[in-house]
Design an enzyme around this catalytic site. Structure first.
Site, PDB file in Angstrom:
ATOM      1  N   GLY A   1      -6.375  -0.860  -1.063  1.00 10.47           N
ATOM      2  CA  GLY A   1      -6.141   0.455  -0.478  1.00 10.47           C
ATOM      3  C   GLY A   1      -7.320   0.886   0.374  1.00 10.47           C
ATOM      4  NE  ARG A   2      -9.232  -3.653   4.117  1.00 16.49           N
ATOM      5  CZ  ARG A   2      -9.584  -4.678   4.859  1.00 16.49           C
ATOM      6  NH1 ARG A   2     -10.150  -4.475   6.035  1.00 16.49           N
ATOM      7  NH2 ARG A   2      -9.371  -5.898   4.464  1.00 16.49           N
TER       8      ARG A   2
ATOM      9  CD  GLU B   1      -9.272  -2.850   0.034  1.00 16.85           C
ATOM     10  OE1 GLU B   1     -10.065  -3.778   0.199  1.00 16.85           O
ATOM     11  OE2 GLU B   1      -8.051  -2.925   0.313  1.00 16.85           O
TER      12      GLU B   1
ATOM     13  NE  ARG C   1      -2.250  -8.924   0.525  1.00 17.74           N
ATOM     14  CZ  ARG C   1      -1.655  -7.871   1.064  1.00 17.74           C
ATOM     15  NH1 ARG C   1      -0.412  -7.590   0.781  1.00 17.74           N
ATOM     16  NH2 ARG C   1      -2.319  -7.105   1.906  1.00 17.74           N
TER      17      ARG C   1
ATOM     18  NE  ARG D   1     -19.783  -3.931 -21.678  1.00 17.67           N
ATOM     19  CZ  ARG D   1     -19.860  -5.160 -22.210  1.00 17.67           C
ATOM     20  NH1 ARG D   1     -18.795  -5.924 -22.257  1.00 17.67           N
ATOM     21  NH2 ARG D   1     -20.996  -5.587 -22.710  1.00 17.67           N
TER      22      ARG D   1
ATOM     23  CG  ASP E   1      -2.014  -1.031   1.104  1.00 21.09           C
ATOM     24  OD1 ASP E   1      -2.486  -1.256  -0.024  1.00 21.09           O
ATOM     25  OD2 ASP E   1      -2.386  -1.625   2.116  1.00 21.09           O
TER      26      ASP E   1
ATOM     27  CG  HIS F   1      -5.747 -11.479  -2.094  1.00 16.26           C
ATOM     28  ND1 HIS F   1      -4.914 -11.715  -1.041  1.00 16.26           N
ATOM     29  CD2 HIS F   1      -6.862 -10.929  -1.566  1.00 16.26           C
ATOM     30  CE1 HIS F   1      -5.506 -11.377   0.088  1.00 16.26           C
ATOM     31  NE2 HIS F   1      -6.703 -10.899  -0.210  1.00 16.26           N
TER      32      HIS F   1
END
Lengths: 341, 341, 341, 341
Positions: A170-171, A221, A274, A162, A127, A271
Site C-alpha cells: 500500500g504505497r 509501506e 499477491r 514483544r 490495493d 509479495h
C-alpha cells in the site's frame, strides 16, 4: 467474434476466475473464440499468444496468479503503441479485447477505446484503490493472508511481551492496512493517508505492554514514518550502503528511541499478499466480473469495465477507473482511531 | 449508561467481534458500563448475567461462536415476555439493550422498541437472508469453509471419476449454495428458490463425466429434490424408521436412478459452516456493526440496527430486518444457470 | 507433590499442549498441584508465579505460544543461579520442576539435576536440531507455515517469470529449509550444513526460467551465501549504514550479478514460523511429551526428558539433549541435491 | 528401462508426490522412461495408459488425489489376472512396475513379484494401518483436516452448550480418531479396537456440560456403539427404510437416551479427509517414498516397498505390508483414556 484476453500489471488472486468465466460464457452463450495474449500489453504488441478455450480454463478457478502471465509494459509510452496493437489485432483476426488490470492497464484500454478499438475491461488491484468500484478482487485474499500472518505473529509476541510490527503493501492507499488492522485487532494502524504522531503511537504501545499484552502494529509501506514517505524497496546510497528500509523498520527504530528496552520484531509480508489460491469472495467477484465483461462485449457496450456496486456487478465507463485514486476516507480512519484496543 | 448485550439464535462467526467493538467503543468513548446476558433472551428473562468490560472482550476477536452463549428462547411466545424483560432490566439497572441476532431475535427487539424499551440491534445470519442489509457477518466465513471443503472433495472425486454432492445450510434462501457453487466451480447448484429439473441435472453430470472430469454438485438443504422440500433433520416415520434424509442424499438417489453405474458420495457440511474463527471480512463487518450500534445508543437512535449498504455501515429501522426474507433473485441464478462449467 | 512449570527460550507452537497435558494428567492421576513460573528461568529466579490447574489449561490446546511467557534468562550465567532457584522452590513449596525449552533451558535443567534438584524436561525447538529426539514439536507447524507461504509466492512468481527467494529460520541447522524446500517443490535449497556453489545455483535458476517456469529458492538464514555466514539481524557498520542483510538478500544480489535481467523478490518469513495455532502433529507430540514428562515425575525418573523415538515417546537422559547439535546429514541432502525439479 | 506407474484403492493426499519424485529422479538419475497406467490395476489389465515424464509431473506436488486415477479392480480375483498383466507389460514394453496403494494393491504387487514380475511398491492409506511402516502419507493430512473441522465445530458447540459428535474414517483401525481426538482436545474418543462403555461416555459428557463447557466426541466409523459394528454406509431394511446410520448417529441416540435434554449434533466428515492438497508432512513422506522406490528399481531390489522407520525411509519386503493390520495398541489408548479433559 474472436476476443483477445490479457492481464497486466502486478498479479493478484482472482485473475484466473475472470478469464475462466469470460471464456466459458463467451464460448457457450455467444459462440465466441478466444485467444490469450501473453504477459499483458507486451504480448499484444508483439503478437505473443496462447490458446484459450473452455477446456483450458476449466481447471484454473482456484489457481493463484494468471495463466496468461503479466508485465508492466505500457504501449502509451511508445510513439506507435496504439497502432501496433491495432495491427496485431488485425493480423491475428482479433475483433475485441478484454483487458484485465489496474490503473495502467485500464488507461491503455481507455486510450484504445478512444482510438476506436473494441475493448472492455475488468479492474484488478489488491490495493482496492480504484474509484469506480466498491471493491476489487484480490483485495479480500490479500487481507485474509495478512490477517492470518498477524494471528500467528501475535501469539509469539505475547509469549515474549514483544511488539510485532507487520508491514503490508500500500504505497498510496492504505486499504490493506486498514482492513488488516481492524480484522487482526491491531493496536496501531498506520496508513499513507494520515500523518503519523509517533509519540502517540509510542504511548499506545507502552500502554498495551503495561497491561501485560503484546502490541500489534500494522503499517502500510507508504505510511509516513520517520518524516518521509517510505518506498517499497530499500535504496542504496552513494556508497552502496542500504538505507534504512521500509516503513516497518523505520517505525521500529522510532519506537525503540522512545520506549527504553522495547523488544520488537518487524515482518514484511510483501509479495505473500499477491499470491496463492483466491478466497471464496475473490473467486466470486472475479467470476462475476468476467461474466459482466463478456456480456458487455456481446451487447456492444465497449469502453466499459465491470464494477461492484453494492451487491451488483455492473459495467461503468472505463474512464471512471483511471481518474482519482480511491484512498481511505477520514471517516473510515475515524471509526477506530481514538480507540485503544 | 449501562448497556446489556445478548446474542440470540444459531451462532455464527463474527458475533464476538460485534460484542468486542461495542464494549470497547462504548466504554472508551462514552464511559458506558456493560453487562452480558447469557444465552440470548433466556438470560434477559431470567436475569442470568456475566461481566462484560474491555479486558474481557479484548482477546475474543478471532474466537468463533459467542462468549455470551445463545438460545432460541423467544419472549414473544410468552404472555408477559416483554414485561419480564423490562422488569429484569430495571432490577439490574440496565438502561438499554444491544440485541445481536437473526430474524427472531430482532423481532423481539422490534417489539421491545415499540413497547418503549431502549434497544438497538445488529443482524446476524450465516444464511445472508435479511432484507435490510447487503450482507450479514458469518456468511463470508460459512461460504469460505464450504468452498475449502469442496476443493478437498473435488480432488478425491477426480481420482475416482465420481460425483461429489455437497449439502450446505439454507432452508429457505440459497445464498450459501449459490456462492459456494460459484466459488467452488460446481457443475450443479440447487437452491430452494428454484424448481429442480432432475433430468437436466443428470444430463449435466453425465456430460462432465463424459469429458473425463469429476462433477461437483452443491445443494441447499432446502432444495426441491425428489418432489418435496427437504428438512434439515431426517424424520422418522410411524414405525420409527428414518426417512430418506437430506437434499443431498435424495439427489444422489435420483441421479443413480438416471445414470447407470454412477459412482457418488454425499457430504453434509451442516454445522461446520457455523463454527470456527471468523474470516477477515466477517471480523471487519462484525466490528463495524458493533461500532455503529453503540454509536446509535449514544445518539439515542433506538429501534435501529446496523446494516451494510455498499461500503457503508449505517443504522436502519429494526422493522426493516424482519419483513420479507431476502431470497436469491432470479437474476443471480441466471448469471450462470445456463453454463456448463 | 507440587510441580513448577516453566517455558524458556524462543516460543513455538505446541508449548501449551505440553503444559495442558502435564497439568491435567498430573492433577487427575497423581493429585499433584501445579504452579506456573512466568517468563522462563527469570520467573523461577524471581519467584514470579501464575496459578496453574486443569481449569486454566483446558482451553489452551490450540493456542500458539506459551501462556507462561518466556525469556532467555540463563541462571548458569550467574554465580548463584542454582542456589537462587533452589531457594525460590523451597519458599514456594515447589517439589519438582517441569522445564520446557531448547538447548539452553535443558542445559539449566541438567545442571539443576546434577545439583540434586528434582527436574524433568520436555524439548522444544522449531529448528528440530536436538539430538536426543526424532523430532521436536513446533517444527511441523513451522514447516507447514513456510510451505503455505511458498505455495502463495510461487503463483505470483509464475505470473511474472520471477525468481522467488524465501528465507527461513535456521542459523546452524537447516531442517526447516530442507523440509520446506522438499514440500514446496523448491528448485534450490540452501542449508548451513553445506557449501554453496553460486554458479551452480545460477545455472539451475536459469534453466527453470528457460523452460518457462518460476524458480523457487528456499534459504536458511545461516546458509553460506556471499562468502560469510549470515546473521539473523542486519548489522550496521561504523557509519550507521545497514550492511547487506540476510541470506536471502545476499543470494538475490549474487544471482542478479550472474543472470542478466533476472527479476526476483525476497521474502523473509522470520517469526511467522514461530507463531500461531499448532498443527495437529505438534499438538499430539506436545501432548504426548507432557504426559511422558509428568509420568516420569510420578515414577521418580528425574533428570530425564521426553523424546520421540519412531512412534514412541520415551524419557531419555537430559544430558543427551544438550550435547551435539543435530544437523542435517549428508544423506538427506543427497536425496535430492542432484535433481532439477 | 521403462517403468509403469499405477495408483490403486481409495485415493489420498500425497499420491502425486510419489509419482512426481519417482518420475523426476528416475528420468534424471537413471535415464528411465515412464508410462502411467490409468485407474489402478484396471489400467494395467486393459492397457490403458497416459504419458508420464518430468514435464507432466512437475506441477502436481500440491495437487490432491492422483493424476493417474484409481480403482478397486483386483486382478487376483480373476483367473488369469497375473498373466494378463504380464502380457500387457510385454506389449507396452514395460520392464518394471511401481505400484502405489494399500493392502489390496500391494497384495497384487506381492503376487506379481512371486510370479517373477519386476515390481516395487509404495504404501498408501489414510488409515495408517499398514504394519510395515511407522506412518503412511495421507494420514497426516486426514488428521489435520479432521482437527480443523473439530476446532470449528467446538466453537459452535460452546455457544449452544451442545455435544458435538464427529465421525471419522476408520473401520478396523482407529488411528485417525485417536490422533484427531488428541489434537482436538476431545472429551470422548471411540475406536474400533476397544469396547465402548456407553454409561461411562454419558457420565463424561454430563460432567463436561456440568462445568459449563461443550463436550466433543470423536468416533471412528467402526467404533462399537449400539452393540454392533457400524458400517460406512447406511443400510436399508426390507421395507426400504434407512437403518440407523453410522457410529456417530448411533452414539447420539444412545447418549440422548441416557442424558435428558441433551442437545447434540453429528457431523460425518467422510470423504473430506481423503481430498485436498497434502500437508507438508505428507508431501515429504510421499516424495521420499517415491525416491526410495525408484532407487530400489535401479538397484534391482524388487519385491520391496518404501517404509518409514524413525526418520529414515527404507525398503522393506512387500510381504510385510500385507500381513497383520496395524491397529491402535492398548498402550496408546491408555495414554489418555482415564483423563477427563
Amino acid at each position: 467474434m474472436r476476443v483477445g484476453v490479457l492481464t497486466g500489471g502486478g498479479d493478484c488472486p482472482g485473475l484466473n476466475a475472470v478469464i475462466r468465466a469470460a471464456v466459458i460464457a463467451g464460448a457457450q452463450r455467444y459462440g465466441y473464440e478466444f485467444v490469450g495474449f501473453r504477459d499483458g500489453w507486451k504480448g499484444v504488441l508483439e503478437g505473443l499468444t496462447t490458446p484459450l478455450d473452455p477446456a483450458r480454463v476449466r481447471p484454473i478457478l482456484a489457481v493463484g496468479g494468471t495463466i496468461l502471465g503479466s508485465s508492466r509494459t505500457n504501449p502509451l509510452g511508445m510513439e506507435d503503441g496504439i497502432e501496433r496493437i491495432r495491427a496485431q489485432m488485425e493480423r491475428l483476426g482479433v475483433d475485441a479485447l478484454l483487458a484485465i488490470g489496474g490503473e495502467d492497464t485500464l488507461g491503455v484500454a481507455t486510450a484504445l477505446h478512444e482510438a476506436g478499438v473494441k475493448v472492455v475491461g475488468a479492474p484488478k488491484t489488491i490495493d482496492n484503490d480504484l474509484s469506480a468500484t466498491d471493491a476489487t478482487f484480490g483485495f479480500d485474499t490479500a487481507v485474509q493472508t495478512a490477517v492470518d500472518a498477524c494471528d500467528r505473529l501475535h501469539t509469539t509476541g505475547a509469549s515474549h511481551h514483544r511488539l510485532m510490527i507487520v508491514e503490508v503493501m500500500g504505497r498510496h492507499a492504505g486499504w490493506i492496512a486498514l482492513h488488516t488492522g481492524m480484522a487482526a485487532g491491531a493496536h496501531v494502524t498506520l496508513l499513507p493517508e494520515e500523518p503519523v504522531d509517533l509519540d502517540h503511537v509510542a504511548a499506545t504501545v507502552a500502554e498495551v505492554l503495561e497491561r501485560g499484552e503484546a502490541p500489534l502494529a500494522v503499517v502500510s509501506e507508504g505510511a509516513h514514518v520517520g518524516g518521509e514517505e517510505s518506498t517499497a524497496h530499500t535504496e542504496r546510497d552513494a556508497f552502496g550502503h542500504v538505507q534504512l528500509g521500509g516503513a516497518g523498520e523505520r517505525l521500529e527504530n522510532e519506537l525503540k528511541a522512545r520506549i527504553p528496552g522495547l523488544s520488537s520484531r518487524v515482518t514484511v509480508l510483501g509479495h505473500l499478499l499477491r499470491g496463492g489460491t483466491p478466497s471464496a469472495g475473490d473467486r466470486i467477484l472475479g467470476t462475476r466480473s468476467g461474466l459482466s465483461a463478456i456480456t458487455a462485449v456481446a451487447e456492444g457496450r465497449f469502453g466499459t469495465m465491470a464494477a461492484l456496486r453494492g451487491t451488483d456487478v455492473v459495467q461503468v465507463p472505463l474512464s471512471e477507473a483511471t481518474g482519482v485514486l480511491k484512498t481511505v476516507p477520514g471517516s473510515r480512519v475515524a471509526e477506530t482511531s481514538d480507540l485503544s484496543w
